[in-house]
Enzyme design. Structure first.
Site, PDB file in Angstrom:
ATOM      1  N   CYS A  84       0.741  -1.065   0.219  1.00  0.00           N
ATOM      2  CA  CYS A  84      -0.292   0.036  -0.197  1.00  0.00           C
ATOM      3  C   CYS A  84       1.001   0.987   0.012  1.00  0.00           C
ATOM      4  O   CYS A  84       1.578   1.073  -1.174  1.00  0.00           O
ATOM      5  CB  CYS A  84      -0.934   0.795   1.603  1.00  0.00           C
ATOM      6  SG  CYS A  84      -2.572   0.989   1.174  1.00  0.00           S
ATOM      7  N   HIS A 174      -2.780  -5.332   1.387  1.00  0.00           N
ATOM      8  CA  HIS A 174      -2.631  -5.839   2.542  1.00  0.00           C
ATOM      9  C   HIS A 174      -2.228  -7.154   2.769  1.00  0.00           C
ATOM     10  O   HIS A 174      -3.131  -7.034   3.998  1.00  0.00           O
ATOM     11  CB  HIS A 174      -3.405  -4.787   4.188  1.00  0.00           C
ATOM     12  CG  HIS A 174      -2.931  -3.596   3.900  1.00  0.00           C
ATOM     13  ND1 HIS A 174      -1.646  -3.060   4.322  1.00  0.00           N
ATOM     14  CD2 HIS A 174      -3.593  -2.585   3.115  1.00  0.00           C
ATOM     15  CE1 HIS A 174      -2.207  -1.321   4.296  1.00  0.00           C
ATOM     16  NE2 HIS A 174      -3.385  -1.358   3.594  1.00  0.00           N
ATOM     17  N   GLU A 176      -0.644  -8.786   5.135  1.00  0.00           N
ATOM     18  CA  GLU A 176      -0.303  -8.340   7.210  1.00  0.00           C
ATOM     19  C   GLU A 176      -1.579  -8.019   7.596  1.00  0.00           C
ATOM     20  O   GLU A 176      -1.677  -8.946   8.927  1.00  0.00           O
ATOM     21  CB  GLU A 176       0.375  -7.287   7.257  1.00  0.00           C
ATOM     22  CG  GLU A 176      -0.031  -6.249   7.360  1.00  0.00           C
ATOM     23  CD  GLU A 176       0.132  -4.990   5.914  1.00  0.00           C
ATOM     24  OE1 GLU A 176      -0.128  -4.229   5.811  1.00  0.00           O
ATOM     25  OE2 GLU A 176      -0.358  -5.943   4.911  1.00  0.00           O
TER      26      GLU A 176
END
Length: 198
Positions: A84, A174, A176
């Site tokens: 991002c 994302h 994560e």
């Protein structure tokens, strides 16, 4: 193995948790180093640039005297995973924006490309050789142009949202923010390959 995670702003803790999960189920010795000053970059074997506010991160990289060292390491081949805002930091060109940050990834990125109505959303897609990965988007950019030697990893609605160029992986989403560690596992394999060449 030492993985540096830029920790001046943004979602760096989530990346640390993913790397810890990869280490746990692979049995590899992987240490995470939070990058907050230039000396933290010493002896890292890979770098992660997290999501957050790219303008703030770009300014802090310079204010904290990290910028030149980090840019040099990436240009020299240090494996880099950017998500991002991290993708925006790497991009050579930002659409409708004269600002440039690290400029190591030969792509053009449009910031906040999905607008407010699609500020956050998720879909599943293949990412390179990784099948059916959950893509989480939060006020995400997307990539509008890539160089001929940049590999497109994934698209959503005809927009490029994941690329790989030499040592760099740039993602508009994302990984994560999921429980799926496969992209971080792929990054660690990339780091291992890099270390074998040293």
């Amino acid at each position: 193995m030492r993985i540096g995670i830029l920790a001046v702003q943004g979602a760096f803790i989530e990346h640390e948790k993913q790397i810890a999960a990869v280490a746990e189920h692979s049995g590899e010795q992987i240490e995470c180093i939070e990058i907050r000053q230039k000396k933290d970059l010493e002896k890292v074997d890979g770098i992660i640039l997290p999501g957050g506010e790219s303008t703030v991160q770009g300014k802090l990289l310079k204010d904290l005297d990290i910028f030149d060292e980090l840019q040099g390491l990436i240009i020299q081949g240090l494996p880099t995973l950017a998500t991002c805002a991290g993708l925006i930091l790497l991009a050579q060109t930002l659409e409708n924006d004269s600002v440039k940050h690290l400029s190591t990834l030969p792509v053009t990125v449009q910031r906040n490309a999905y607008g407010r109505q699609l500020g956050s959303f998720s879909v599943s897609s293949n990412v390179g050789e990784i099948n059916n990965f959950p893509l989480v988007f939060i006020r995400a950019p997307y990539i509008t142009e890539v160089s001929s030697d940049t590999k497109i990893l994934t698209t959503v609605d005809h927009h490029i949202v994941g690329v790989e160029y030499k040592n760099q992986i740039g993602l508009a989403f994302h990984p994560e923010m999921t429980n799926d560690t496969r992209i971080h596992e792929y990054f660690i394999r990339k780091v291992n390959n890099y270390l074998l060449l040293l």
